[in-house]
Structure formats: C-alpha cells, structure tokens
Design a protein around this motif. Structure first.
Motif, PDB file in Angstrom:
ATOM      1  N   GLU A  27       0.977  -1.125   0.010  1.00 53.85           N
ATOM      2  CA  GLU A  27       0.001   0.168   0.168  1.00 53.85           C
ATOM      3  C   GLU A  27       0.709   1.199  -0.075  1.00 53.85           C
ATOM      4  O   GLU A  27       0.583   2.088  -0.640  1.00 53.85           O
ATOM      5  CB  GLU A  27      -0.958   0.071   1.187  1.00 53.85           C
ATOM      6  CG  GLU A  27      -1.957  -0.803   1.056  1.00 53.85           C
ATOM      7  CD  GLU A  27      -2.940  -1.074   2.376  1.00 53.85           C
ATOM      8  OE1 GLU A  27      -2.712  -0.312   3.079  1.00 53.85           O
ATOM      9  OE2 GLU A  27      -3.446  -2.055   2.597  1.00 53.85           O
ATOM     10  N   LEU A  30       2.045   1.796  -3.498  1.00 55.12           N
ATOM     11  CA  LEU A  30       1.009   2.412  -4.276  1.00 55.12           C
ATOM     12  C   LEU A  30       0.901   3.958  -3.843  1.00 55.12           C
ATOM     13  O   LEU A  30       0.910   4.846  -4.854  1.00 55.12           O
ATOM     14  CB  LEU A  30      -0.255   1.606  -4.219  1.00 55.12           C
ATOM     15  CG  LEU A  30      -0.118   0.300  -4.963  1.00 55.12           C
ATOM     16  CD1 LEU A  30      -1.457  -0.681  -4.406  1.00 55.12           C
ATOM     17  CD2 LEU A  30      -0.065   0.488  -6.473  1.00 55.12           C
ATOM     18  N   LEU A  31       0.724   4.075  -2.674  1.00 50.71           N
ATOM     19  CA  LEU A  31       0.542   5.662  -2.312  1.00 50.71           C
ATOM     20  C   LEU A  31       1.849   6.460  -2.790  1.00 50.71           C
ATOM     21  O   LEU A  31       1.505   7.540  -3.315  1.00 50.71           O
ATOM     22  CB  LEU A  31       0.625   5.576  -0.972  1.00 50.71           C
ATOM     23  CG  LEU A  31      -0.981   5.234  -0.375  1.00 50.71           C
ATOM     24  CD1 LEU A  31      -0.846   5.382   1.373  1.00 50.71           C
ATOM     25  CD2 LEU A  31      -2.124   6.011  -0.946  1.00 50.71           C
ATOM     26  N   ALA A  34       1.448   6.690  -6.620  1.00 53.53           N
ATOM     27  CA  ALA A  34       0.549   7.975  -6.794  1.00 53.53           C
ATOM     28  C   ALA A  34       0.800   9.554  -6.168  1.00 53.53           C
ATOM     29  O   ALA A  34       0.534  10.454  -7.132  1.00 53.53           O
ATOM     30  CB  ALA A  34      -0.787   7.469  -5.960  1.00 53.53           C
ATOM     31  N   ALA A  35       1.401   9.639  -5.148  1.00 54.59           N
ATOM     32  CA  ALA A  35       2.004  10.903  -4.887  1.00 54.59           C
ATOM     33  C   ALA A  35       3.023  11.384  -5.875  1.00 54.59           C
ATOM     34  O   ALA A  35       2.758  12.613  -6.099  1.00 54.59           O
ATOM     35  CB  ALA A  35       2.529  10.782  -3.494  1.00 54.59           C
ATOM     36  N   GLY A  37       3.177  10.629  -9.127  1.00 51.61           N
ATOM     37  CA  GLY A  37       2.262  11.033 -10.421  1.00 51.61           C
ATOM     38  C   GLY A  37       1.634  12.359 -10.102  1.00 51.61           C
ATOM     39  O   GLY A  37       1.640  13.414 -10.902  1.00 51.61           O
ATOM     40  N   ALA A  38       0.973  12.642  -8.774  1.00 51.70           N
ATOM     41  CA  ALA A  38       0.249  13.773  -8.525  1.00 51.70           C
ATOM     42  C   ALA A  38       1.348  15.002  -8.724  1.00 51.70           C
ATOM     43  O   ALA A  38       0.881  16.050  -8.800  1.00 51.70           O
ATOM     44  CB  ALA A  38      -0.337  13.739  -7.022  1.00 51.70           C
TER      45      ALA A  38
END
Length: 134
Positions: A27, A30-31, A34-35, A37-38
């Motif tokens: 997890e 993945l976080l 994602a961070a 990419g953001a």
C-alpha cells in the motif's frame, strides 16, 4: 523448565504480522507512486498556469452569469521565472550603474594639503572662549 514465550512471538501472531507488514509495504508503494504522479501533474500544471491558486467560488443556483477572475485573465501576467529574471536583471543594472558612475564618472576629491607647522592662520583668541571681564 522453558520460560513462557511472549504472546507477540507466537507463530500464528508472527505470520499475521509478516502478512500485515507485506500488505502495508504494498500500500505504501502504491501511495508513493500515486503521490509522485500527483506531484508531477501539479508541477506541470503549475508551470503552465498563471493567476490564482484560490478556489473559484460557485454561484448559487438561479443567479445567472457571474464574472469571476478566470473569465477575464490579466492582460500582462508573468511566470515566476520571468518575474525573478527581470527583477535580478534590474538589480544588477542598478548596482552596476551605480558602481560605474562612482568609479569612472564622478570626480574624485583632491587629497588634503599638508599641514602648516607654524599655523599662521591661527586666531589670537578662540572664538568660543568665555570672556573674563574681571
């Protein structure tokens, strides 16, 4: 006699802890992806967009057209890089021009003449001395 094992070191609990730590690691991976990419998306959009970073208010229903700041973009808007580039160029020009004027254009004062050892221009009495009338 063997001392009793702590409850957190029992085999069933250890297996559960390992499974939880693996799931937590997945997890977190993945976080972090994602961070990342953001952050990339935010950095790319921040480079291209000028204006406000505040939220644009939504009008109540039935009002009609509301003219907010995004409908009328500013006529002259500079990005951060351009603004600071102009700012530092202006400072460099101001300080450089001042240095050039003081160093090359402004007249230098001549040196003081040497002192006269006899001091022929000395007054007889000091102008601020108190008069003794007695």
């Amino acid at each position: 006699q063997v001392p009793p094992q702590p409850f957190w070191l029992e085999p069933s609990r250890l297996r559960l802890r390992v499974e939880l730590s693996i799931a937590f690691g997945r997890e977190m991976a993945l976080l972090s992806a994602a961070a990342r990419g953001a952050r990339r998306t935010a950095a790319a959009s921040a480079i291209r967009s000028y204006g406000t970073s505040l939220q644009v208010p939504t009008p109540p229903p039935g009002i009609g057209a509301v003219f907010h700041s995004r409908m009328q973009p500013p006529k002259y808007s500079l990005s951060n890089a351009k603004w600071f580039g102009i700012f530092f160029a202006m400072n460099l020009g101001a300080y450089g021009g001042n240095f050039f004027y003081l160093r090359f254009l402004m007249r230098q004062n001549p040196p003081n003449p040497p002192r006269d050892p006899e001091n022929t221009g000395r007054p007889e009495r000091h102008m601020h001395s108190v008069d003794d009338d007695e």
